[in-house]
Design an enzyme around this catalytic site. Sequence first.
Site, PDB file in Angstrom:
ATOM      1  N   PHE A  56       0.822  -1.213   0.000  1.00 62.90           N
ATOM      2  CA  PHE A  56       0.000   0.000   0.000  1.00 62.90           C
ATOM      3  C   PHE A  56       0.851   1.257   0.000  1.00 62.90           C
ATOM      4  O   PHE A  56       0.722   2.119  -0.877  1.00 62.90           O
ATOM      5  CB  PHE A  56      -0.952  -0.007   1.203  1.00 62.90           C
ATOM      6  CG  PHE A  56      -1.641   1.306   1.408  1.00 62.90           C
ATOM      7  CD1 PHE A  56      -2.531   1.792   0.446  1.00 62.90           C
ATOM      8  CD2 PHE A  56      -1.393   2.070   2.540  1.00 62.90           C
ATOM      9  CE1 PHE A  56      -3.161   3.024   0.617  1.00 62.90           C
ATOM     10  CE2 PHE A  56      -2.025   3.300   2.714  1.00 62.90           C
ATOM     11  CZ  PHE A  56      -2.912   3.774   1.753  1.00 62.90           C
ATOM     12  N   TRP A  57       1.749   1.354   0.958  1.00 64.90           N
ATOM     13  CA  TRP A  57       2.447   2.635   1.143  1.00 64.90           C
ATOM     14  C   TRP A  57       3.352   2.995  -0.041  1.00 64.90           C
ATOM     15  O   TRP A  57       3.630   4.162  -0.279  1.00 64.90           O
ATOM     16  CB  TRP A  57       3.217   2.634   2.472  1.00 64.90           C
ATOM     17  CG  TRP A  57       2.269   2.914   3.603  1.00 64.90           C
ATOM     18  CD1 TRP A  57       1.840   2.042   4.550  1.00 64.90           C
ATOM     19  CD2 TRP A  57       1.592   4.160   3.857  1.00 64.90           C
ATOM     20  NE1 TRP A  57       0.938   2.666   5.390  1.00 64.90           N
ATOM     21  CE2 TRP A  57       0.770   3.959   4.982  1.00 64.90           C
ATOM     22  CE3 TRP A  57       1.595   5.412   3.249  1.00 64.90           C
ATOM     23  CZ2 TRP A  57      -0.040   4.971   5.508  1.00 64.90           C
ATOM     24  CZ3 TRP A  57       0.792   6.429   3.770  1.00 64.90           C
ATOM     25  CH2 TRP A  57      -0.016   6.194   4.891  1.00 64.90           C
ATOM     26  N   LEU A 441      -1.818  13.621  19.851  1.00 60.11           N
ATOM     27  CA  LEU A 441      -2.455  13.003  21.019  1.00 60.11           C
ATOM     28  C   LEU A 441      -2.620  11.504  20.871  1.00 60.11           C
ATOM     29  O   LEU A 441      -2.793  11.023  19.770  1.00 60.11           O
ATOM     30  CB  LEU A 441      -3.828  13.664  21.230  1.00 60.11           C
ATOM     31  CG  LEU A 441      -3.739  15.165  21.489  1.00 60.11           C
ATOM     32  CD1 LEU A 441      -5.121  15.780  21.428  1.00 60.11           C
ATOM     33  CD2 LEU A 441      -3.095  15.442  22.854  1.00 60.11           C
TER      34      LEU A 441
HETATM   35  C1  LIG Z   1      -3.064  -0.447  12.686  1.00 57.92           C
HETATM   36  C2  LIG Z   1      -4.196  -1.323  12.183  1.00 57.92           C
HETATM   37  C3  LIG Z   1      -5.415  -0.470  11.923  1.00 57.92           C
HETATM   38  C4  LIG Z   1      -3.755  -1.988  10.884  1.00 57.92           C
HETATM   39  O1  LIG Z   1      -4.747  -2.860  10.456  1.00 57.92           O
HETATM   40  P1  LIG Z   1      -4.412  -4.370  10.020  1.00 57.92           P
HETATM   41  O2  LIG Z   1      -5.675  -5.103   9.926  1.00 57.92           O
HETATM   42  O3  LIG Z   1      -3.371  -4.871  10.944  1.00 57.92           O
HETATM   43  O4  LIG Z   1      -3.726  -4.222   8.578  1.00 57.92           O
HETATM   44  P2  LIG Z   1      -4.456  -4.175   7.134  1.00 57.92           P
HETATM   45  O5  LIG Z   1      -4.403  -5.522   6.526  1.00 57.92           O
HETATM   46  O6  LIG Z   1      -5.781  -3.550   7.227  1.00 57.92           O
HETATM   47  O7  LIG Z   1      -3.486  -3.172   6.349  1.00 57.92           O
HETATM   48  C5  LIG Z   1      -2.125  -3.406   6.232  1.00 57.92           C
HETATM   49  C6  LIG Z   1      -1.468  -2.138   5.742  1.00 57.92           C
HETATM   50  O8  LIG Z   1      -1.606  -1.107   6.739  1.00 57.92           O
HETATM   51  C7  LIG Z   1      -0.318  -0.612   7.059  1.00 57.92           C
HETATM   52  N1  LIG Z   1      -0.304  -0.177   8.458  1.00 57.92           N
HETATM   53  C8  LIG Z   1      -0.204  -0.935   9.553  1.00 57.92           C
HETATM   54  N2  LIG Z   1      -0.203  -0.177  10.652  1.00 57.92           N
HETATM   55  C9  LIG Z   1      -0.289   1.086  10.220  1.00 57.92           C
HETATM   56  C10 LIG Z   1      -0.310   2.331  10.897  1.00 57.92           C
HETATM   57  N3  LIG Z   1      -0.243   2.421  12.223  1.00 57.92           N
HETATM   58  N4  LIG Z   1      -0.415   3.450  10.168  1.00 57.92           N
HETATM   59  C11 LIG Z   1      -0.487   3.373   8.825  1.00 57.92           C
HETATM   60  N5  LIG Z   1      -0.460   2.233   8.118  1.00 57.92           N
HETATM   61  C12 LIG Z   1      -0.359   1.110   8.843  1.00 57.92           C
HETATM   62  C13 LIG Z   1       0.594  -1.768   6.810  1.00 57.92           C
HETATM   63  O9  LIG Z   1       1.931  -1.363   6.675  1.00 57.92           O
HETATM   64  C14 LIG Z   1       0.010  -2.342   5.528  1.00 57.92           C
HETATM   65  O10 LIG Z   1       0.385  -1.554   4.405  1.00 57.92           O
HETATM   66  P3  LIG Z   1       1.600  -2.050   3.431  1.00 57.92           P
HETATM   67  O11 LIG Z   1       1.063  -3.220   2.669  1.00 57.92           O
HETATM   68  O12 LIG Z   1       1.941  -0.881   2.581  1.00 57.92           O
HETATM   69  O13 LIG Z   1       2.711  -2.439   4.360  1.00 57.92           O
HETATM   70  C15 LIG Z   1      -4.562  -2.431  13.221  1.00 57.92           C
HETATM   71  O14 LIG Z   1      -3.470  -3.312  13.351  1.00 57.92           O
HETATM   72  C16 LIG Z   1      -4.932  -1.891  14.577  1.00 57.92           C
HETATM   73  O15 LIG Z   1      -6.057  -1.452  14.799  1.00 57.92           O
HETATM   74  N6  LIG Z   1      -3.963  -1.923  15.528  1.00 57.92           N
HETATM   75  C17 LIG Z   1      -4.175  -1.443  16.868  1.00 57.92           C
HETATM   76  C18 LIG Z   1      -4.256   0.060  16.894  1.00 57.92           C
HETATM   77  C19 LIG Z   1      -3.078   0.720  16.226  1.00 57.92           C
HETATM   78  O16 LIG Z   1      -1.948   0.311  16.373  1.00 57.92           O
HETATM   79  N7  LIG Z   1      -3.369   1.798  15.495  1.00 57.92           N
HETATM   80  C20 LIG Z   1      -2.385   2.559  14.805  1.00 57.92           C
HETATM   81  C21 LIG Z   1      -1.922   3.636  15.681  1.00 57.92           C
HETATM   82  S1  LIG Z   1      -0.634   4.520  14.870  1.00 57.92           S
END
Ligand SMILES: CC(C)(COP(=O)(O)OP(=O)(O)OC[C@H]1O[C@@H](n2cnc3c(N)ncnc32)[C@H](O)[C@@H]1OP(=O)(O)O)[C@@H](O)C(=O)NCCC(=O)NCCS
Length: 441
Positions: A56-57, A441
Amino acid sequence: MGTSQKETTEENGKAVVSIPKTSDVASTSVQRSLQEQLLNTHLRAQHDETKKTYAFWETQPVAQFTEDTSTSQTLQEGPIDAPKTIADVRQEPYNLPAGFEWSTCDVNDEKTVAEVYQLLTMNYVEDDDNMFRFKYSQQFLKWALQPPGWQEDWVLGVRVSASGKLVAFITGVPAKMRACEATVSMVEINFLCVHKKLRQKRLAPVLIKEITRRVNLRGIWQAAYTAGVVLPKPVATAQYWHRSLNPKKLISVGFSRLAPRMTLARTLKLYKLPEQTQTPGLRPLKAEDAPQVAELLRVYLAKFQLAPEFTEEEIRHYLVPQDGVIDAYVVADEGGKLTDLMSYYTLPSTIIGNAQYDTLKAAFMYYTVAAKTPLLQLMQDLLVLAHQKGHDVFNALDIFENEKFLKELKFGIGDGRLRYYLYNWRLKEELKAAQIGLVLL
Ligand SMILES: CC(C)(COP(=O)(O)OP(=O)(O)OC[C@H]1O[C@@H](n2cnc3c(N)ncnc32)[C@H](O)[C@@H]1OP(=O)(O)O)[C@@H](O)C(=O)NCCC(=O)NCCS
């Protein structure tokens, strides 16, 4: 927001890297090879946290790891995407997987804010060992999501169509940001969260694209955000530090450990704080202070390479104290002129699976300006105030000029790192944590 959270110790081996001093090394060639080794170790460590590809990124207008930063002529500071107008922005929302729908969340509605609180309390950021999870209060969410200029449709949820259950979330709030020489209208993106049962299904990229679209529709093309994880490509990496205020509880819940050869009694003595603050003229900030505080912040934040430019209205919003959310203090001289500012916000964490305690009460350092009073004295007073209000721990990053007081005031290094990112804005080079003047925050 990224991982916080707990103190690291020599025993768990995460914090300690011993670098030989020059005098320990016999010859310059040996010295060079040692330095190279250390550098390689450092790069390897960074590489381990960096994935090989970012499906994605790599498609987004963000600085990439693969860019050659040595040829700075080709990589200009500024927007990464070609300029666009609102007319170029896609009109329809991005598609969600079948069975899910977009939902703008009105946090002034008690039922909705309770749903957001519930989603985040059960599914938001945890530390690496899954011992603590951030527990933003409902009052905090209302405060963080409604600064001046906030937009209802930037508080974005995903619901299960059949049940209406809220299962994912992301938000943006507007902010004027200075990045090196340029001042840019941005959004601060925060509270990205996907329910634990829906992880790894590529929902996060859809949330990010949809909030970007909604922000672009209002003519904003840049964003600032932080995360614990490594993504392309950090503007800066900061480190969390923690000051024990209630060491007994912190040890008992596994947040920190008794140092080798330390007894509990000696530890309590080590972290004991005075009962009262020592700075004359220190008092809680009031709404009327906004013009003077704006000036204190304007002058101070000009020292940093990435920092917000606050309006007086924003200062009233972000710094007028609210119980259990934000505490801010000023120092007034005899003539009533304000000379200093200090503040922290309250962000508790759930203590996962502890029989005795369920909540860790943490204060996080917010904006502080020591224009007259020594920074060390001001921060010691802030610790005293946070302790008086019943906080267990005071957290700070190594941003601002914080290195000047962290060790002296007995902060211990944490196991959480926080990376700062900019969307659609390139800087010429990575910044040091001490060049960052921004707290998200
Ligand atoms: C962060 C979160 C939303 C990611 O969702 P996920 O179901 O694990 O991942 P998805 O399959 O939906 O998406 C994966 C993509 O999101 C990216 N990603 C993961 N965490 C991310 C973040 N904190 N910010 C932005 N992108 C993020 C991954 O790198 C990946 O992209 P890539 O293929 O370019 O590497 C989820 O893990 C979560 O809710 N975690 C707990 C809360 C949290 O950590 N929130 C982020 C605070 S900064």
